[in-house]
Write a protein that holds these residues in place. Sequence first.
Motif, PDB file in Angstrom:
ATOM      1  N   TRP A 198     -56.505  -2.340 -65.382  1.00 30.71           N
ATOM      2  CA  TRP A 198     -57.683  -1.485 -65.459  1.00 30.71           C
ATOM      3  C   TRP A 198     -57.584  -0.493 -66.602  1.00 30.71           C
ATOM      4  O   TRP A 198     -56.497  -0.215 -67.113  1.00 30.71           O
ATOM      5  N   GLU A 199     -58.757  -0.006 -66.990  1.00 26.23           N
ATOM      6  CA  GLU A 199     -58.864   1.016 -68.030  1.00 26.23           C
ATOM      7  C   GLU A 199     -59.828   2.079 -67.521  1.00 26.23           C
ATOM      8  O   GLU A 199     -60.823   1.758 -66.865  1.00 26.23           O
ATOM      9  N   VAL A 216     -62.054  -3.321 -65.148  1.00 28.48           N
ATOM     10  CA  VAL A 216     -61.190  -3.692 -64.026  1.00 28.48           C
ATOM     11  C   VAL A 216     -61.123  -5.219 -64.009  1.00 28.48           C
ATOM     12  O   VAL A 216     -62.157  -5.893 -64.051  1.00 28.48           O
ATOM     13  N   SER A 217     -59.928  -5.779 -63.962  1.00 30.72           N
ATOM     14  CA  SER A 217     -59.778  -7.232 -64.014  1.00 30.72           C
ATOM     15  C   SER A 217     -60.233  -7.892 -62.713  1.00 30.72           C
ATOM     16  O   SER A 217     -60.333  -7.245 -61.660  1.00 30.72           O
ATOM     17  N   GLU A 218     -60.485  -9.181 -62.801  1.00 29.27           N
ATOM     18  CA  GLU A 218     -61.047  -9.911 -61.668  1.00 29.27           C
ATOM     19  C   GLU A 218     -60.099 -10.017 -60.483  1.00 29.27           C
ATOM     20  O   GLU A 218     -60.536 -10.263 -59.354  1.00 29.27           O
ATOM     21  N   THR A 269     -64.481  -5.882 -55.423  1.00 30.50           N
ATOM     22  CA  THR A 269     -64.772  -6.467 -56.715  1.00 30.50           C
ATOM     23  C   THR A 269     -64.592  -5.417 -57.809  1.00 30.50           C
ATOM     24  O   THR A 269     -64.589  -4.203 -57.535  1.00 30.50           O
ATOM     25  N   PRO A 270     -64.446  -5.861 -59.075  1.00 33.93           N
ATOM     26  CA  PRO A 270     -64.386  -4.888 -60.175  1.00 33.93           C
ATOM     27  C   PRO A 270     -65.581  -3.939 -60.174  1.00 33.93           C
ATOM     28  O   PRO A 270     -65.425  -2.739 -60.443  1.00 33.93           O
ATOM     29  N   ALA A 316     -53.841   0.645 -67.765  1.00 35.35           N
ATOM     30  CA  ALA A 316     -52.906   0.656 -66.641  1.00 35.35           C
ATOM     31  C   ALA A 316     -52.929  -0.648 -65.860  1.00 35.35           C
ATOM     32  O   ALA A 316     -53.806  -1.499 -66.058  1.00 35.35           O
ATOM     33  N   VAL A 317     -51.933  -0.787 -64.992  1.00 34.26           N
ATOM     34  CA  VAL A 317     -51.871  -1.892 -64.037  1.00 34.26           C
ATOM     35  C   VAL A 317     -51.551  -1.328 -62.665  1.00 34.26           C
ATOM     36  O   VAL A 317     -50.834  -0.329 -62.541  1.00 34.26           O
TER      37      VAL A 317
END
Length: 491
Positions: free
Chosen positions: A159-160, A171-173, A182-183, A252-253
């Motif tokens: 995510w950012e 936000v990734s899937e 969901t994102p 980030a993750v």
Amino acid sequence: MLEAWERAARQIPAGRDLPRPHLLDHIPTMLEEIADMADARRAGRTPKPPSESAEAHADERLEEGFDLASVVAEYALLRSTITRSLWQKQNLPGDPEAFLTLHQAIDAAIVAAVERYTRARDRGAGESRAELERVLAQVDIERLRFRDLVNNLDHVVVWEADAQSLRFSFVSERATPVTGMTPAEWMSVPDFWAAHVPPAELASLLALFRRCREARTDERMDHRFLRSDGRVLWVHTGVHGTERAGAPMFQAVTIDITELRESIQAREQILEIVSHDLRNPLSVITMNLELLARRAPPGEAGADLRQRTETALRHARHMARIIGDLVDLAAVTANRLTVARKAEDPRRIVQEAAASFEGRARERGLGLGCEVVGEPPRVLCDHDRVIQILGNLLGNAISATDPGGSVVVRLEAREDEVVFSVADTGRGIPAEHLPNLFKPYWRGDASAYKGTGLGLAISQGLVAAQGGRIWVESELGRGTTFSFVLPVDRS
């Protein structure tokens, strides 16, 4: 004539700083070919145009960055230079046909050069366009590959977010299978972290965000996360502080580590069983073996019994050390290592540690000594834990040193710290092994070292728990020195 042309050509911006050989280039050959062409026409022969040298000159100019106007300007200067030179020498042809022939030769060179320059330039432009298209196609491939990589990382949400508002911009899937949201739901929930992180850990997470925003640092922490279905996850959030267009940003993750935490908890439970259910029976076995050794009959009648009980005792004590190491390592890994720090005299500690290894050093034919530099102040530490650290280092040093060598425990004060060192004159450690020495279970030469590979990892954890740090220096064939520092007591 060449010098006159060079002076004139230097007035063209593109030719101003060119080295003389590059500026003259094919001009001398071209002048000869123009003269031959004019002579051939006057003699009624079919002339050979100066196309090859003119084309070569055009290729060179294209590579040197001349534009077409500069190339044409050069030939205009060449025409005027030839005409002026012939006029000064009073060698201009009186016959109009001869004069026309000379200029036709110059025009042929100009035409050949311009055509060659234009074709090469257009071909280069076409190649540039093709190369640009290839680059753009590769960029698309890499972009798709990056998108697939980010969106398909198992158990990972990339995510950012804006570092001030913490509002997500990407936000990734994988957010959906990991968190149940969901994102789009991530991005639409106001005060997202407060809604999904327990209050006990939220303050630490927000403090992490603040550090990343203010110092542009990398930070990470483990914390709980409430899924949309009510299930509690353990996640690892790692944040990189950066900026975009002058605005602070987070990249980030958030990684689902629930299974890992459960595995760690299961391991800790097993170690608790090992610690309790094996240590107690082992203590009973050790005490009875010691009692049996003391009650063995004197002389030869009890020699065999004493020998067997001593062997069993060595193995029992070795097993007890392994159990202790495993329990300590589990505590280090889980950040649950407890130390009881108080002011201690470091000289007494190193002398006590060295004295406990005198017999072992003597058996191996080694010298063992203590060296105290100056008057080291008292340190804030856990006495028993420092003895344990020095014991690990001394045991390794003695094992790594051949008979006739020496091991020295050294103590020295440096500013607000006291340095403890254990130096040996042993085999040394290869440079490529040094980064791995403090990793659990790692042994560079398993055939030469019979330990579990836990001592240095535990020592590193024990030093860190007391506010210090540990490091190693080694040279093959000359020995190794392990050093650690502990803070000075200021109370």
